[in-house]
Write a protein that holds these residues in place. Structure first.
Motif, PDB file in Angstrom:
ATOM      1  N   THR A 323       3.742  -6.025   6.329  1.00 57.33           N
ATOM      2  CA  THR A 323       3.270  -5.302   5.236  1.00 57.33           C
ATOM      3  C   THR A 323       2.055  -6.520   5.331  1.00 57.33           C
ATOM      4  O   THR A 323       1.114  -6.240   4.096  1.00 57.33           O
ATOM      5  CB  THR A 323       3.979  -5.452   4.513  1.00 57.33           C
ATOM      6  OG1 THR A 323       5.017  -7.020   4.338  1.00 57.33           O
ATOM      7  CG2 THR A 323       5.529  -4.811   4.749  1.00 57.33           C
ATOM      8  N   ARG A 324       2.047  -7.661   5.904  1.00 51.31           N
ATOM      9  CA  ARG A 324       0.338  -8.290   5.233  1.00 51.31           C
ATOM     10  C   ARG A 324      -0.605  -7.806   5.984  1.00 51.31           C
ATOM     11  O   ARG A 324      -1.164  -8.046   5.865  1.00 51.31           O
ATOM     12  CB  ARG A 324       1.437  -9.703   5.670  1.00 51.31           C
ATOM     13  CG  ARG A 324      -0.447 -11.121   5.454  1.00 51.31           C
ATOM     14  CD  ARG A 324       0.527 -12.582   5.628  1.00 51.31           C
ATOM     15  NE  ARG A 324       1.952 -12.255   5.684  1.00 51.31           N
ATOM     16  CZ  ARG A 324       2.805 -13.564   6.126  1.00 51.31           C
ATOM     17  NH1 ARG A 324       2.151 -14.423   7.429  1.00 51.31           N
ATOM     18  NH2 ARG A 324       4.473 -14.282   5.550  1.00 51.31           N
ATOM     19  N   TYR A 325      -0.621  -7.866   7.670  1.00 50.89           N
ATOM     20  CA  TYR A 325      -1.402  -7.606   7.756  1.00 50.89           C
ATOM     21  C   TYR A 325      -1.992  -5.848   8.730  1.00 50.89           C
ATOM     22  O   TYR A 325      -3.136  -6.043   9.063  1.00 50.89           O
ATOM     23  CB  TYR A 325      -0.934  -8.157   9.536  1.00 50.89           C
ATOM     24  CG  TYR A 325      -1.493  -9.463   9.828  1.00 50.89           C
ATOM     25  CD1 TYR A 325      -2.558 -10.169   9.189  1.00 50.89           C
ATOM     26  CD2 TYR A 325      -0.572 -10.210   9.385  1.00 50.89           C
ATOM     27  CE1 TYR A 325      -2.299 -11.413   8.986  1.00 50.89           C
ATOM     28  CE2 TYR A 325       0.091 -11.527   9.365  1.00 50.89           C
ATOM     29  CZ  TYR A 325      -1.515 -11.933   8.753  1.00 50.89           C
ATOM     30  OH  TYR A 325      -1.072 -13.792   9.076  1.00 50.89           O
ATOM     31  N   VAL A 326      -0.624  -5.133   8.670  1.00 53.34           N
ATOM     32  CA  VAL A 326      -1.070  -3.218   8.563  1.00 53.34           C
ATOM     33  C   VAL A 326      -0.773  -2.811   7.440  1.00 53.34           C
ATOM     34  O   VAL A 326      -2.191  -1.243   7.391  1.00 53.34           O
ATOM     35  CB  VAL A 326       0.000  -3.225   9.378  1.00 53.34           C
ATOM     36  CG1 VAL A 326      -0.372  -1.830  10.337  1.00 53.34           C
ATOM     37  CG2 VAL A 326      -0.395  -4.131  11.087  1.00 53.34           C
ATOM     38  N   THR A 327      -0.155  -2.479   6.779  1.00 48.67           N
ATOM     39  CA  THR A 327      -0.010  -1.705   5.201  1.00 48.67           C
ATOM     40  C   THR A 327      -0.889  -2.233   4.402  1.00 48.67           C
ATOM     41  O   THR A 327      -1.652  -2.058   4.208  1.00 48.67           O
ATOM     42  CB  THR A 327       1.517  -1.912   4.977  1.00 48.67           C
ATOM     43  OG1 THR A 327       1.910  -2.623   4.501  1.00 48.67           O
ATOM     44  CG2 THR A 327       1.906  -0.930   5.850  1.00 48.67           C
ATOM     45  N   GLY A 328      -0.778  -3.777   4.187  1.00 50.48           N
ATOM     46  CA  GLY A 328      -1.688  -4.474   2.746  1.00 50.48           C
ATOM     47  C   GLY A 328      -1.846  -3.972   1.954  1.00 50.48           C
ATOM     48  O   GLY A 328      -3.024  -4.704   1.046  1.00 50.48           O
ATOM     49  N   PHE A 329      -1.064  -3.070   0.995  1.00 52.64           N
ATOM     50  CA  PHE A 329      -1.500  -2.501  -0.225  1.00 52.64           C
ATOM     51  C   PHE A 329       0.362  -3.102  -1.093  1.00 52.64           C
ATOM     52  O   PHE A 329       0.195  -1.779  -1.745  1.00 52.64           O
ATOM     53  CB  PHE A 329      -1.410  -1.279   0.173  1.00 52.64           C
ATOM     54  CG  PHE A 329      -3.910  -0.540   0.486  1.00 52.64           C
ATOM     55  CD1 PHE A 329      -4.277  -0.726  -0.133  1.00 52.64           C
ATOM     56  CD2 PHE A 329      -2.998  -0.062   1.665  1.00 52.64           C
ATOM     57  CE1 PHE A 329      -5.139  -0.591   0.100  1.00 52.64           C
ATOM     58  CE2 PHE A 329      -4.308  -0.101   2.506  1.00 52.64           C
ATOM     59  CZ  PHE A 329      -5.261  -0.651   1.190  1.00 52.64           C
ATOM     60  N   GLY A 330       0.629  -3.851  -0.710  1.00 53.83           N
ATOM     61  CA  GLY A 330       1.783  -4.482  -1.851  1.00 53.83           C
ATOM     62  C   GLY A 330       2.888  -3.911  -1.717  1.00 53.83           C
ATOM     63  O   GLY A 330       3.696  -4.231  -2.023  1.00 53.83           O
ATOM     64  N   GLU A 331       3.233  -3.100   0.224  1.00 50.82           N
ATOM     65  CA  GLU A 331       4.325  -2.571   0.199  1.00 50.82           C
ATOM     66  C   GLU A 331       5.293  -4.427   0.531  1.00 50.82           C
ATOM     67  O   GLU A 331       5.172  -5.066   0.641  1.00 50.82           O
ATOM     68  CB  GLU A 331       4.474  -1.526   1.520  1.00 50.82           C
ATOM     69  CG  GLU A 331       3.168  -0.597   1.703  1.00 50.82           C
ATOM     70  CD  GLU A 331       2.033  -1.239   1.354  1.00 50.82           C
ATOM     71  OE1 GLU A 331       1.260   0.219   2.051  1.00 50.82           O
ATOM     72  OE2 GLU A 331       1.664  -2.077   1.590  1.00 50.82           O
ATOM     73  N   THR A 332       6.509  -3.684   0.418  1.00 45.91           N
ATOM     74  CA  THR A 332       7.503  -5.235   0.760  1.00 45.91           C
ATOM     75  C   THR A 332       8.338  -4.685   1.806  1.00 45.91           C
ATOM     76  O   THR A 332       9.062  -3.348   1.999  1.00 45.91           O
ATOM     77  CB  THR A 332       8.545  -5.405  -0.781  1.00 45.91           C
ATOM     78  OG1 THR A 332       9.161  -3.819  -1.166  1.00 45.91           O
ATOM     79  CG2 THR A 332       7.984  -5.505  -2.056  1.00 45.91           C
ATOM     80  N   PRO A 333       8.670  -5.615   2.652  1.00 48.79           N
ATOM     81  CA  PRO A 333       9.442  -5.300   3.989  1.00 48.79           C
ATOM     82  C   PRO A 333      10.697  -5.166   3.372  1.00 48.79           C
ATOM     83  O   PRO A 333      11.338  -5.133   2.368  1.00 48.79           O
ATOM     84  CB  PRO A 333       9.601  -6.794   4.414  1.00 48.79           C
ATOM     85  CG  PRO A 333       8.947  -7.584   3.889  1.00 48.79           C
ATOM     86  CD  PRO A 333       7.908  -7.023   2.288  1.00 48.79           C
ATOM     87  N   ALA A 334      11.308  -3.652   4.421  1.00 45.68           N
ATOM     88  CA  ALA A 334      12.354  -3.523   4.074  1.00 45.68           C
ATOM     89  C   ALA A 334      13.658  -3.889   4.941  1.00 45.68           C
ATOM     90  O   ALA A 334      13.166  -3.489   6.086  1.00 45.68           O
ATOM     91  CB  ALA A 334      12.551  -2.046   3.551  1.00 45.68           C
ATOM     92  N   TYR A 335      14.854  -4.192   4.518  1.00 42.69           N
ATOM     93  CA  TYR A 335      16.332  -3.687   5.239  1.00 42.69           C
ATOM     94  C   TYR A 335      16.972  -3.101   4.739  1.00 42.69           C
ATOM     95  O   TYR A 335      18.075  -3.300   5.325  1.00 42.69           O
ATOM     96  CB  TYR A 335      15.895  -5.399   5.427  1.00 42.69           C
ATOM     97  CG  TYR A 335      15.523  -7.044   5.436  1.00 42.69           C
ATOM     98  CD1 TYR A 335      15.159  -6.987   6.946  1.00 42.69           C
ATOM     99  CD2 TYR A 335      14.466  -6.908   4.926  1.00 42.69           C
ATOM    100  CE1 TYR A 335      14.211  -8.089   6.993  1.00 42.69           C
ATOM    101  CE2 TYR A 335      13.455  -8.103   5.092  1.00 42.69           C
ATOM    102  CZ  TYR A 335      13.026  -8.138   6.832  1.00 42.69           C
ATOM    103  OH  TYR A 335      11.904  -8.662   6.799  1.00 42.69           O
ATOM    104  N   GLY A 336      16.676  -2.204   4.314  1.00 43.04           N
ATOM    105  CA  GLY A 336      17.706  -1.815   3.888  1.00 43.04           C
ATOM    106  C   GLY A 336      17.279   0.005   3.249  1.00 43.04           C
ATOM    107  O   GLY A 336      15.806   0.249   4.116  1.00 43.04           O
ATOM    108  N   ILE A 337      17.367   0.980   3.152  1.00 44.40           N
ATOM    109  CA  ILE A 337      17.362   2.325   2.813  1.00 44.40           C
ATOM    110  C   ILE A 337      16.768   2.574   1.689  1.00 44.40           C
ATOM    111  O   ILE A 337      15.918   3.433   1.325  1.00 44.40           O
ATOM    112  CB  ILE A 337      18.659   3.449   3.595  1.00 44.40           C
ATOM    113  CG1 ILE A 337      18.730   3.297   4.746  1.00 44.40           C
ATOM    114  CG2 ILE A 337      17.949   4.495   3.748  1.00 44.40           C
ATOM    115  CD1 ILE A 337      17.816   2.664   5.874  1.00 44.40           C
ATOM    116  N   VAL A 338      17.742   2.247   0.555  1.00 43.16           N
ATOM    117  CA  VAL A 338      17.392   2.323  -1.009  1.00 43.16           C
ATOM    118  C   VAL A 338      16.594   1.612  -1.656  1.00 43.16           C
ATOM    119  O   VAL A 338      16.113   0.792  -1.194  1.00 43.16           O
ATOM    120  CB  VAL A 338      18.497   2.501  -1.584  1.00 43.16           C
ATOM    121  CG1 VAL A 338      18.227   3.049  -2.829  1.00 43.16           C
ATOM    122  CG2 VAL A 338      19.477   4.018  -1.527  1.00 43.16           C
ATOM    123  N   PRO A 339      15.383   1.993  -2.292  1.00 51.80           N
ATOM    124  CA  PRO A 339      14.230   1.432  -2.714  1.00 51.80           C
ATOM    125  C   PRO A 339      14.970   0.953  -3.619  1.00 51.80           C
ATOM    126  O   PRO A 339      15.814   0.853  -4.674  1.00 51.80           O
ATOM    127  CB  PRO A 339      12.788   2.097  -2.747  1.00 51.80           C
ATOM    128  CG  PRO A 339      13.417   3.034  -2.278  1.00 51.80           C
ATOM    129  CD  PRO A 339      14.812   3.423  -1.982  1.00 51.80           C
TER     130      PRO A 339
END
Length: 536
Positions: A323-339
């Motif tokens: 999320t820091r280097y590849v997506t980079g648009f405020g996405e948050t790391p996910a460890y689940g399925i439901v946002p």
């Protein structure tokens, strides 16, 4: 790990060519058309059959061509559609929709309640194989009709008169939000009977929304024009809209900078500060109810009956770096399925979500060895994704992490969208594949329902009796807190089956030209053209 970081930084710089002053000024100027809206739309729509649509690309177009009983305004709020009003019984199981007077199809023919009911019956017929039908399993007899166990006449939807549609459900459910999905749009059945699958072609597709289909050039663009028979046609301010196939996000950005597009479907993975300096307020980044994950085919080797291997692959992915280097648009790391952010729901997480990455990788290596793989006996794995610059970069990064942490040999396979969707659904040749879910409604159930049966959306082939039991308890719950508690237990069970590798939770990201008016951020990132205008 240093090698991974370097590789990721390199990936993020690909396509980020220097920007000249002239380019920057060109991107700012309102020199685009003021009569036709040009929209980037991602991949080629897989279909314009509203009952068979299952992705964003066709949904964007269908929301211009059709209107359901319930619609959404520019901010995503529910508003009357074909129905001018509706009521629900005290027990929440009988919904009555009262239609507007004078509804018409785009060909001028009257549109009444019996036709809407007939369209619903077609949507749930087994031969239609509607991928979103399972979202309506609360409708009386819907699942049995789709399975061919009951005739379509037994579906819990009827029309007591020409301007009334009644829908019966087996439990309380937020039905109006579901009725904004394309499967609930009325399809003109005489065209289906006459032309079969070709009823979606220009000159044959009859719709009822703000626009009608004017032209479709496969793998290039699709044009819709204002429908003068739409009940609110006087409020539609843009005469024509052209949806462009823009699978390559970097190329889409270049087209926007050249003033070929008014709106982009997404942004390529480039450093955000540089993009902000170039485009300023034209960049629109907003929270988005969506989760991106990799699916694993659990019905075929090598991932079948091998949860240790599947967990090792999940542990080896460094989501923070992605999320820091590849997506980079405020996405948050996910460890689940439901946002996060869904009302009343506390999302589940993998039990090792709080570990640091070094600990996760050590555990990954131990599980990899326990599964029978090693440096001398490495796993060879195929990672499949649909053609897209962001997806390519992400899969390259994941492949590098698996290689450096575990020694996995990864073959990347990219496919045109329609081919990819077919292969993913069939589960015959897939191993690991790009997955994810964009919320259809703001409901945790929407993210979990696909895995409760062997339907068209259960791409990994996940089959767990305990999960189905927990999901059934959620549906039978009599209060919202109890329902959400059972759904959270089901999500926890799904996560620890390791059929999915959660990666990140989405943000929506677009470039919107200065002359576009009416583009409002909303959690489901839906922007029907009927609410937009072009400043001269």
């Amino acid at each position: 790990m240093i090698r991974i970081v370097a590789a990721l930084l390199c990936l993020c710089s690909i396509g980020a060519a220097p920007v000249s002053v002239a380019q920057s000024r060109a991107a700012q100027g309102p020199a685009r058309s003021t009569t036709q809206l040009e929209r980037g739309n991602g991949p080629e729509p897989s279909t314009l059959d509203a009952h068979k649509c299952q992705e964003v690309a066709c949904g964007n177009v269908l929301r211009d061509l059709y209107e359901g009983l319930v619609a959404e305004d520019a901010a995503g709020r529910l508003i009357p559609g074909m129905a001018e009003r509706w009521t629900v019984s005290a027990d929440g199981r009988l919904w009555t929709f009262h239609l507007r007077a004078g509804l018409r199809w785009s060909n001028g023919e009257p549109l009444d309640a019996p036709q809407i009911v007939a369209s619903f019956r077609r949507a749930f017929a087994p031969q239609t194989a509607a991928p979103f039908a399972e979202q309506f399993d609360a409708v009386l007899n819907a699942a049995a009709v789709q399975a061919g166990e009951m005739p379509a006449m037994r579906l819990g939807i009827d029309a007591p008169d020409a301007r009334t549609v009644r829908i019966r459900t087996t439990r309380a459910v937020g039905l109006p939000a579901l009725l904004t999905l394309p499967i609930a749009f009325p399809v003109y059945l005489p065209a289906v009977e006459r032309h079969g699958n070709q009823h979606t072609r220009p000159g044959r597709l009859v719709s009822n929304g703000a626009y009608r289909l004017a032209a479709w050039t496969p793998q290039a663009n699709l044009t819709v024009e204002k429908n003068p028979r739409f009940h609110a046609a006087a409020e539609v301010r843009i005469a024509r809209v052209r949806f462009h196939v823009t699978e390559d996000a970097a190329a889409e950005l270049q087209r926007y900078a050249a003033r070929d597009l008014h709106i982009t479907e997404t942004l390529p993975p480039q450093p955000l500060p540089a993009l902000r300096e170039r485009f300023g307020a034209q960049i629109r980044i907003s929270p988005y109810i969506g989760a991106f994950w990799l699916g694993m085919n659990v019905v075929r080797p090598p991932l079948k009956d091998n949860p240790q291997l599947r967990e090792a692959l999940s542990l080896a992915v460094d989501r923070d770096r992605l999320t820091r280097y590849v997506t980079g648009f405020g996405e948050t790391p996910a460890y689940g399925i439901v946002p996060p952010g869904l009302p009343g729901y506390a999302p589940a997480q993998l039990h090792w979500a709080g570990w640091d990455q070094a600990r996760r990788e050590a555990r990954a290596r131990a599980l990899y060895r326990a599964a029978g793989y090693s440096e001398t006996n490495p796993l060879t794995l195929e990672l499949r994704y649909n053609t897209s610059t962001p997806h390519r970069r992400l899969t390259l990064a994941v492949a590098a992490m698996w290689r450096d942490t575990l020694g996995v040999r990864v073959r990347l396979r990219n496919e045109e969208w329609k081919v990819f969707v077919q292969n993913r659904r069939q589960r015959a040749i897939t191993q690991v594949f790009r997955g994810g879910w964009i919320g259809d409604v703001a409901d945790p159930r929407n993210f979990l329902a696909a895995f409760a049966d062997d339907g068209a959306l259960n791409w990994p082939g996940y089959d767990d009796a305990r999960y189905r039991a927990l999901f059934a308890k959620a549906d039978a719950a009599r209060s919202e807190p109890a329902r959400n508690a059972w759904l959270r237990a089901a999500e926890t069970r799904l996560l620890h089956g390791h059929a999915l590798i959660p990666l990140y939770f989405y943000t929506s990201k677009h470039l919107v030209a200065p002359q576009v008016r009416g583009f409002e951020a909303n959690p489901l990132d839906r922007h029907p053209s009927r609410w937009l205008a072009l400043r001269e």
